[in-house]
Scaffold this motif. Structure first.
Motif, PDB file in Angstrom:
ATOM      1  N   ALA A   1       0.832  -1.137   0.075  1.00 35.13           N
ATOM      2  CA  ALA A   1      -0.263   0.294  -0.160  1.00 35.13           C
ATOM      3  C   ALA A   1       0.595   1.107  -0.237  1.00 35.13           C
ATOM      4  CB  ALA A   1      -0.841  -0.313   1.527  1.00 35.13           C
ATOM      5  N   PHE A   2       0.641   2.014  -0.492  1.00 34.92           N
ATOM      6  CA  PHE A   2       0.807   3.729  -0.984  1.00 34.92           C
ATOM      7  C   PHE A   2      -0.145   4.321  -0.432  1.00 34.92           C
ATOM      8  CE2 PHE A   2       2.581   0.293  -3.700  1.00 34.92           C
ATOM      9  CZ  PHE A   2       3.971   0.273  -4.246  1.00 34.92           C
ATOM     10  N   ILE A   3       0.738   5.668   0.342  1.00 36.80           N
ATOM     11  CA  ILE A   3       0.072   6.922   0.234  1.00 36.80           C
ATOM     12  C   ILE A   3       0.641   7.625  -0.643  1.00 36.80           C
ATOM     13  CG2 ILE A   3      -0.018   8.656   2.067  1.00 36.80           C
ATOM     14  CD1 ILE A   3      -1.553   6.230   2.499  1.00 36.80           C
ATOM     15  N   ILE A   4       0.147   8.548  -1.340  1.00 34.38           N
ATOM     16  CA  ILE A   4       0.707   9.636  -2.491  1.00 34.38           C
ATOM     17  C   ILE A   4       0.368  10.977  -2.737  1.00 34.38           C
ATOM     18  CG2 ILE A   4       0.851   9.305  -4.983  1.00 34.38           C
ATOM     19  CD1 ILE A   4       0.514   6.508  -5.351  1.00 34.38           C
ATOM     20  N   PRO A   5       1.154  11.494  -2.200  1.00 33.41           N
ATOM     21  CA  PRO A   5       0.782  13.176  -2.495  1.00 33.41           C
ATOM     22  C   PRO A   5       0.541  13.507  -3.990  1.00 33.41           C
ATOM     23  CG  PRO A   5       3.190  12.813  -2.528  1.00 33.41           C
ATOM     24  CD  PRO A   5       2.537  11.594  -2.315  1.00 33.41           C
ATOM     25  N   PHE A   6      -0.801  13.784  -3.876  1.00 29.03           N
ATOM     26  CA  PHE A   6      -1.442  14.334  -5.733  1.00 29.03           C
ATOM     27  C   PHE A   6      -1.396  16.018  -5.294  1.00 29.03           C
ATOM     28  CE2 PHE A   6      -2.397   9.653  -6.010  1.00 29.03           C
ATOM     29  CZ  PHE A   6      -1.988   9.999  -7.390  1.00 29.03           C
ATOM     30  N   ASN A   7      -0.875  16.523  -6.553  1.00 27.73           N
ATOM     31  CA  ASN A   7      -1.033  18.129  -6.321  1.00 27.73           C
ATOM     32  C   ASN A   7      -2.665  18.257  -7.195  1.00 27.73           C
ATOM     33  OD1 ASN A   7      -0.164  21.132  -5.565  1.00 27.73           O
ATOM     34  ND2 ASN A   7       1.094  21.106  -7.957  1.00 27.73           N
ATOM     35  N   ASN A   8      -3.274  18.306  -6.324  1.00 27.26           N
ATOM     36  CA  ASN A   8      -3.928  18.789  -6.801  1.00 27.26           C
ATOM     37  C   ASN A   8      -5.262  20.163  -6.520  1.00 27.26           C
ATOM     38  OD1 ASN A   8      -5.183  16.066  -6.639  1.00 27.26           O
ATOM     39  ND2 ASN A   8      -5.594  15.485  -4.695  1.00 27.26           N
ATOM     40  N   SER A   9      -6.262  20.613  -7.711  1.00 22.32           N
ATOM     41  CA  SER A   9      -6.850  21.543  -8.088  1.00 22.32           C
ATOM     42  C   SER A   9      -8.029  21.670  -7.279  1.00 22.32           C
ATOM     43  CB  SER A   9      -7.124  21.890  -9.188  1.00 22.32           C
ATOM     44  OG  SER A   9      -5.751  22.006 -10.472  1.00 22.32           O
ATOM     45  N   LYS A  10      -8.461  22.944  -6.221  1.00 18.89           N
ATOM     46  CA  LYS A  10      -9.011  23.057  -5.256  1.00 18.89           C
ATOM     47  C   LYS A  10      -9.651  24.538  -5.502  1.00 18.89           C
ATOM     48  CE  LYS A  10     -10.047  21.686  -0.477  1.00 18.89           C
ATOM     49  NZ  LYS A  10      -9.876  21.402   0.615  1.00 18.89           N
ATOM     50  N   LYS A  11     -10.991  23.861  -4.701  1.00 19.35           N
ATOM     51  CA  LYS A  11     -11.785  25.629  -5.524  1.00 19.35           C
ATOM     52  C   LYS A  11     -12.206  26.866  -4.206  1.00 19.35           C
ATOM     53  CE  LYS A  11     -15.365  27.194  -8.025  1.00 19.35           C
ATOM     54  NZ  LYS A  11     -17.227  26.970  -8.859  1.00 19.35           N
ATOM     55  N   VAL A  12     -11.641  27.226  -3.851  1.00 17.45           N
ATOM     56  CA  VAL A  12     -11.897  28.220  -2.595  1.00 17.45           C
ATOM     57  C   VAL A  12     -11.762  29.852  -3.349  1.00 17.45           C
ATOM     58  CG1 VAL A  12      -9.921  26.766  -1.231  1.00 17.45           C
ATOM     59  CG2 VAL A  12      -9.504  28.681  -2.662  1.00 17.45           C
ATOM     60  N   ASP A  13     -12.730  30.123  -1.653  1.00 18.70           N
ATOM     61  CA  ASP A  13     -13.325  31.370  -2.043  1.00 18.70           C
ATOM     62  C   ASP A  13     -11.733  32.863  -2.210  1.00 18.70           C
ATOM     63  OD1 ASP A  13     -15.398  30.820  -0.978  1.00 18.70           O
ATOM     64  OD2 ASP A  13     -15.730  31.390   0.473  1.00 18.70           O
ATOM     65  N   ASP A  14     -12.836  33.268  -3.174  1.00 13.01           N
ATOM     66  CA  ASP A  14     -10.846  34.627  -3.285  1.00 13.01           C
ATOM     67  C   ASP A  14     -11.291  35.436  -2.498  1.00 13.01           C
ATOM     68  OD1 ASP A  14      -8.979  36.494  -4.653  1.00 13.01           O
ATOM     69  OD2 ASP A  14     -10.243  36.652  -6.392  1.00 13.01           O
ATOM     70  N   LEU A  15     -10.071  35.518  -1.753  1.00 13.69           N
ATOM     71  CA  LEU A  15     -10.179  36.838  -0.189  1.00 13.69           C
ATOM     72  C   LEU A  15      -9.591  38.099  -0.743  1.00 13.69           C
ATOM     73  CD1 LEU A  15      -8.927  34.419   2.452  1.00 13.69           C
ATOM     74  CD2 LEU A  15     -11.533  34.433   1.408  1.00 13.69           C
ATOM     75  N   ASP A  16     -10.269  39.100  -0.364  1.00 13.64           N
ATOM     76  CA  ASP A  16      -8.824  40.754  -0.584  1.00 13.64           C
ATOM     77  C   ASP A  16      -8.417  40.384   0.771  1.00 13.64           C
ATOM     78  OD1 ASP A  16     -10.532  41.046   2.575  1.00 13.64           O
ATOM     79  OD2 ASP A  16     -12.298  41.842   1.089  1.00 13.64           O
ATOM     80  N   GLU A  17      -7.672  42.163   0.632  1.00  8.79           N
ATOM     81  CA  GLU A  17      -6.900  42.339   1.161  1.00  8.79           C
ATOM     82  C   GLU A  17      -7.167  42.002   3.045  1.00  8.79           C
ATOM     83  OE1 GLU A  17      -5.814  46.062   0.838  1.00  8.79           O
ATOM     84  OE2 GLU A  17      -5.059  46.466  -1.457  1.00  8.79           O
ATOM     85  N   LYS A  18      -8.116  41.871   3.366  1.00 10.30           N
ATOM     86  CA  LYS A  18      -9.017  41.639   4.615  1.00 10.30           C
ATOM     87  C   LYS A  18      -8.808  40.678   5.186  1.00 10.30           C
ATOM     88  CE  LYS A  18     -10.791  46.490   4.830  1.00 10.30           C
ATOM     89  NZ  LYS A  18     -12.007  47.942   5.660  1.00 10.30           N
ATOM     90  N   GLY A  19      -8.581  39.952   4.223  1.00 11.39           N
ATOM     91  CA  GLY A  19      -9.271  38.217   4.342  1.00 11.39           C
ATOM     92  C   GLY A  19     -10.387  37.737   4.218  1.00 11.39           C
ATOM     93  N   LYS A  20     -11.695  38.654   3.438  1.00 15.39           N
ATOM     94  CA  LYS A  20     -12.539  38.392   3.573  1.00 15.39           C
ATOM     95  C   LYS A  20     -13.024  38.230   2.028  1.00 15.39           C
ATOM     96  CE  LYS A  20     -14.456  41.356   7.074  1.00 15.39           C
ATOM     97  NZ  LYS A  20     -14.937  42.673   7.561  1.00 15.39           N
ATOM     98  N   PRO A  21     -14.826  37.312   1.710  1.00 15.65           N
ATOM     99  CA  PRO A  21     -14.499  36.646   0.635  1.00 15.65           C
ATOM    100  C   PRO A  21     -14.400  37.941  -0.773  1.00 15.65           C
ATOM    101  CG  PRO A  21     -15.817  35.452   2.133  1.00 15.65           C
ATOM    102  CD  PRO A  21     -15.170  36.637   2.515  1.00 15.65           C
ATOM    103  N   LYS A  22     -14.178  38.143  -1.603  1.00 20.64           N
ATOM    104  CA  LYS A  22     -14.703  39.295  -2.890  1.00 20.64           C
ATOM    105  C   LYS A  22     -15.798  38.660  -3.533  1.00 20.64           C
ATOM    106  CE  LYS A  22     -10.321  40.321  -4.234  1.00 20.64           C
ATOM    107  NZ  LYS A  22      -9.024  40.517  -5.881  1.00 20.64           N
ATOM    108  N   ILE A  23     -16.938  39.917  -3.069  1.00 17.14           N
ATOM    109  CA  ILE A  23     -18.065  39.288  -3.658  1.00 17.14           C
ATOM    110  C   ILE A  23     -18.709  39.702  -5.063  1.00 17.14           C
ATOM    111  CG2 ILE A  23     -20.825  39.531  -3.247  1.00 17.14           C
ATOM    112  CD1 ILE A  23     -19.446  38.147  -0.949  1.00 17.14           C
ATOM    113  N   GLY A  24     -19.447  39.318  -6.316  1.00 16.32           N
ATOM    114  CA  GLY A  24     -19.525  38.924  -7.166  1.00 16.32           C
ATOM    115  C   GLY A  24     -21.077  40.120  -7.734  1.00 16.32           C
TER     116      GLY A  24
END
Length: 329
Positions: free
Chosen positions: A96-119
């Motif tokens: 058995a193996f534990i393999i690290p994958f460089n996956n793409s993950k969808k996250v909120d885009d944050l502003d300078e204050k660390g809050k989510p940007k609103i579209g």
């Protein structure tokens, strides 16, 4: 902090209070593994061998720089899957193996204050980022080991097929004769054969081209630019049963043997509870579908109640996992 100079003028000291360094991920991993709630789960799975397995997790984490980029909590959760199946994660053994994958993950885009940007639609703007995530993956030796444990198989074997060895294929019965004379060291395909105690037997044979097409279609680890032709080129490399590398690009022959075992057992083999869980947890080939494939609820492991605190940077002594041919569990 202020100081007074010789003239009596107060000046601000340039030396600030030294802040404690952030704990390294390896120390966080050790803290998590020492947590009673986590250790209890390993003991439930492995009994007296839990300490040895936990030591092998630390060894694996220390030896893999890409795995160190993963969150320790995720690494422990994937290692628990191997522990439940009582399969070692030592790369040299190949179960058995534990393999690290460089996956793409969808996250909120944050502003300078660390809050989510609103579209303009009033919803948070999201973006994709690359995240290194650990993934549990079975080796072909792991599938054979689980089949043997079921005590239902009289014989199970899988290997490469060389040019000239395929003499006859009976499409009606599925029987294949591999008693032809070997013409060269060129690998032309892969086979798996098993016979149950009730005398039922079955064989699966896949050519190199079929295997490359399969890998291109189902593997999550292959890039889009990888072609079937480039994968077939990998079949020209020598086969090593003890290869420590994993994945289609690193060990094409090993992944091909695993594929014929998985496909044959999932459709015609006897599947114990352990084997069903292995099929469920094994990511490589998870997108494949066969009518005989069982469906089970994925087992979840609780690591949410583990508390973290700063730990010493002194590394604890860890035991080295055994390099025997059979798992020590």
């Amino acid at each position: 902090m202020t100081q007074e100079n010789s003239s009596g003028t107060q000046v601000v000291s340039t030396q600030s209070k030294k802040m404690p360094a952030q704990a390294k991920k390896i120390d966080v991993l050790k803290t998590m593994l020492n947590a009673p709630s986590v250790m209890e789960q390993f003991k439930n799975a492995l009994s007296k061998n839990a300490s040895t397995f936990v030591a092998s997790i630390i060894d694996l984490y220390n030896s893999d720089s890409n795995l160190q980029l993963c969150e320790p909590k995720a690494v422990v959760a994937e290692c628990l899957k191997a522990a439940v199946l009582k399969l070692p994660i030592n790369k040299a053994l190949g179960y058995a193996f534990i393999i690290p994958f460089n996956n793409s993950k969808k996250v909120d885009d944050l502003d300078e204050k660390g809050k989510p940007k609103i579209g303009s639609d009033g919803k948070p703007i999201q973006k994709y980022i690359k995240v290194m995530e650990p993934t549990f993956q079975l080796g072909y030796k792991g599938y054979i080991q689980l089949a043997e444990r079921s005590n239902q198989y009289r014989t199970i074997n899988a290997d490469v097929v060389f040019d000239g060895e395929v003499r006859k294929v009976n499409k009606l019965t599925g029987e294949i004769a591999f008693d032809g004379e070997k013409k060269s060291d060129k690998i032309i395909g892969y086979f798996c054969y098993f016979e149950l105690l009730n005398c039922f037997s079955k064989t699966l044979y896949m050519t190199v081209e079929q295997m490359a097409t399969h890998a291109k279609r189902y593997s999550k680890g292959l890039k889009k630019e990888t072609t079937v032709e480039s994968l077939m080129k990998l079949a020209e490399l020598p086969f090593s049963a003890d290869s420590k590398t994993v994945g289609w690009l690193g060990n094409f022959h090993g992944m091909a043997i695993k594929t014929v075992i998985r496909n044959l057992l999932s459709k015609y083999g006897y599947l114990s509870i352990e084997m069903q869980q292995a099929f469920e947890n094994d990511v490589e080939g998870a997108e494949e579908h066969t009518d005989a494939m069982p469906t089970m609820g994925t087992q979840r492991f609780d690591v949410s109640d583990v508390s973290f605190e700063e730990v010493s940077n002194t590394s604890a002594n860890t035991a080295t996992a055994s390099n025997e041919n059979k798992p020590g569990f």
